[in-house]
Design a protein around this motif. Structure first.
Motif, PDB file in Angstrom:
ATOM      1  N   ALA A 103       0.832  -1.198   0.000  1.00 30.63           N
ATOM      2  CA  ALA A 103       0.000   0.000   0.000  1.00 30.63           C
ATOM      3  C   ALA A 103       0.872   1.255   0.000  1.00 30.63           C
ATOM      4  O   ALA A 103       2.041   1.227   0.411  1.00 30.63           O
ATOM      5  CB  ALA A 103      -0.908  -0.004   1.226  1.00 30.63           C
ATOM      6  N   ASP A 104       0.305   2.365  -0.445  1.00 27.83           N
ATOM      7  CA  ASP A 104       1.060   3.608  -0.563  1.00 27.83           C
ATOM      8  C   ASP A 104       1.627   4.076   0.769  1.00 27.83           C
ATOM      9  O   ASP A 104       2.672   4.718   0.810  1.00 27.83           O
ATOM     10  CB  ASP A 104       0.170   4.712  -1.141  1.00 27.83           C
ATOM     11  N   GLU A 105       0.919   3.771   1.862  1.00 30.28           N
ATOM     12  CA  GLU A 105       1.362   4.244   3.182  1.00 30.28           C
ATOM     13  C   GLU A 105       2.288   3.265   3.901  1.00 30.28           C
ATOM     14  O   GLU A 105       2.779   3.548   4.999  1.00 30.28           O
ATOM     15  CB  GLU A 105       0.151   4.541   4.071  1.00 30.28           C
ATOM     16  N   ALA A 106       2.538   2.108   3.316  1.00 29.05           N
ATOM     17  CA  ALA A 106       3.387   1.103   3.966  1.00 29.05           C
ATOM     18  C   ALA A 106       4.839   1.560   3.992  1.00 29.05           C
ATOM     19  O   ALA A 106       5.320   2.241   3.089  1.00 29.05           O
ATOM     20  CB  ALA A 106       3.269  -0.229   3.238  1.00 29.05           C
ATOM     21  N   LEU A 107       5.544   1.176   5.055  1.00 33.05           N
ATOM     22  CA  LEU A 107       6.964   1.474   5.176  1.00 33.05           C
ATOM     23  C   LEU A 107       7.782   0.312   4.606  1.00 33.05           C
ATOM     24  O   LEU A 107       7.397  -0.853   4.730  1.00 33.05           O
ATOM     25  CB  LEU A 107       7.362   1.680   6.635  1.00 33.05           C
ATOM     26  N   LEU A 108       8.928   0.641   4.005  1.00 28.00           N
ATOM     27  CA  LEU A 108       9.879  -0.356   3.522  1.00 28.00           C
ATOM     28  C   LEU A 108      11.193  -0.160   4.260  1.00 28.00           C
ATOM     29  O   LEU A 108      11.613   0.980   4.499  1.00 28.00           O
ATOM     30  CB  LEU A 108      10.119  -0.203   2.022  1.00 28.00           C
ATOM     31  N   ALA A 109      11.838  -1.269   4.606  1.00 28.72           N
ATOM     32  CA  ALA A 109      13.120  -1.193   5.302  1.00 28.72           C
ATOM     33  C   ALA A 109      14.046  -2.275   4.774  1.00 28.72           C
ATOM     34  O   ALA A 109      13.598  -3.334   4.332  1.00 28.72           O
ATOM     35  CB  ALA A 109      12.925  -1.352   6.809  1.00 28.72           C
ATOM     36  N   SER A 110      15.336  -2.010   4.845  1.00 29.86           N
ATOM     37  CA  SER A 110      16.347  -3.013   4.516  1.00 29.86           C
ATOM     38  C   SER A 110      17.145  -3.334   5.763  1.00 29.86           C
ATOM     39  O   SER A 110      17.477  -2.437   6.556  1.00 29.86           O
ATOM     40  CB  SER A 110      17.304  -2.492   3.433  1.00 29.86           C
ATOM     41  N   ASN A 111      17.464  -4.611   5.925  1.00 28.45           N
ATOM     42  CA  ASN A 111      18.313  -5.035   7.040  1.00 28.45           C
ATOM     43  C   ASN A 111      19.794  -5.013   6.656  1.00 28.45           C
ATOM     44  O   ASN A 111      20.621  -5.607   7.337  1.00 28.45           O
ATOM     45  CB  ASN A 111      17.909  -6.447   7.499  1.00 28.45           C
ATOM     46  N   THR A 112      20.124  -4.316   5.581  1.00 28.17           N
ATOM     47  CA  THR A 112      21.515  -4.266   5.157  1.00 28.17           C
ATOM     48  C   THR A 112      22.431  -3.806   6.284  1.00 28.17           C
ATOM     49  O   THR A 112      22.062  -2.944   7.088  1.00 28.17           O
ATOM     50  CB  THR A 112      21.705  -3.339   3.935  1.00 28.17           C
TER      51      THR A 112
END
Length: 278
Positions: A103-112
């Motif tokens: 969804a447009d309001e969802a957050l994305l994160a990387s565990n890099t």
């Protein structure tokens, strides 16, 4: 509060991240690349939950989760954390596929642990909702999560991420995007020097580790930590930092040789120490 969590990648790190959110009462979906990977992730997380129940941290059967092979399973997630191997192209492709379905309001994160957040964000349509959430291995016993902000990361995204870290009982630190961030840059430098000392015959692995454990109160020495993280993972981070900062991060020949020989640490049964296959 964010409670619907997605984790892309169900290996040791991804499973640990999923486990942390499950203990906090969240609804978790894990996506792997194929059925075998999804089954392995399911077993890995179920084992972590069983151990938590045995220690009284969780009511038996109270934490339910789903594993899948299709990123469409993330369509209703409020936060998706990418935890695939430390490869820039692989992570970029994974994040693009996730962004296309959430969804447009969802957050994305990387565990890099080393790849610049801005480098990953460059491929995304909405970099303002993207940041790094660097959990540490092993996740169940590690207290820290590094929140890494890119140049486009919105402050609201940072605050939501901080609340998520607090909710899983970890301590957040917020750092500006830079190769290796704070933790990997410091930890890898110490680990590489320990490998050089071993290579030069200064002391054996156990005594080098004891120097830091007893002399500086580190809970685990740098060589044992490298075994736990994985020598291949540490080499990949060192290569990133070497390219960014120069010769002080040049990987020792011993590290490259051990990786080439498949001596990757705990996951292969042998690194600087021998490990029980179980």
């Amino acid at each position: 509060m964010i409670t619907r969590i997605g984790v892309l990648g169900g290996g040791r790190m991804g499973a640990g991240i999923a486990h942390a959110f499950l203990l906090a009462g969240c609804d978790v979906t894990i996506v792997e690349r194929d059925a075998a990977g999804a089954d392995a992730a399911h077993d890995r997380i179920r084992d972590l939950l069983t151990r938590s129940a045995a220690r009284g941290r969780l009511a038996p059967g109270s934490a339910e989760f789903r594993t899948s092979t299709n990123v469409s399973g993330f369509a209703d997630r409020e936060l998706v954390i990418e935890a695939v191997p430390e490869d820039r192209a692989l992570k970029t492709d994974a994040l693009m596929r996730v962004e296309a379905v959430v969804a447009d309001e969802a957050l994305l994160a990387s565990n890099t642990s080393s790849i610049p957040i801005d480098a990953l964000a460059a491929a995304l349509a909405h970099p303002e909702r993207f940041l790094g959430l660097h959990f540490f291995n092993p996740v169940p016993t590690s207290a820290l999560v590094e929140i890494v902000t890119g140049s486009a990361t919105a402050q609201a995204t940072v605050e939501q991420a901080r609340a998520c870290v607090d909710a899983v009982g970890k301590t957040p630190i917020v750092v500006r995007d830079s190769p290796g961030f704070a933790s990997s840059r410091l930890g890898v430098l110490l680990g590489l020097e320990a490998i050089r000392m071993l290579e030069e015959g200064v002391a054996d692995a156990a005594d080098i580790d004891r120097a830091m454990e007893l002399g500086y109160r580190h809970p685990m020495g740098p060589l044992r930590t490298t075994d736990l993280v994985g020598l291949d993972v540490r080499l990949g981070i060192a290569d990133e930092l070497h390219a960014a900062f120069g010769e002080r991060f040049a990987p020792p020949a011993l590290l490259r040789r051990m990786v080439a020989e498949g001596r990757l640490g705990r996951k292969s049964g042998e690194g600087f120490y021998r490990w029980d296959a179980s």
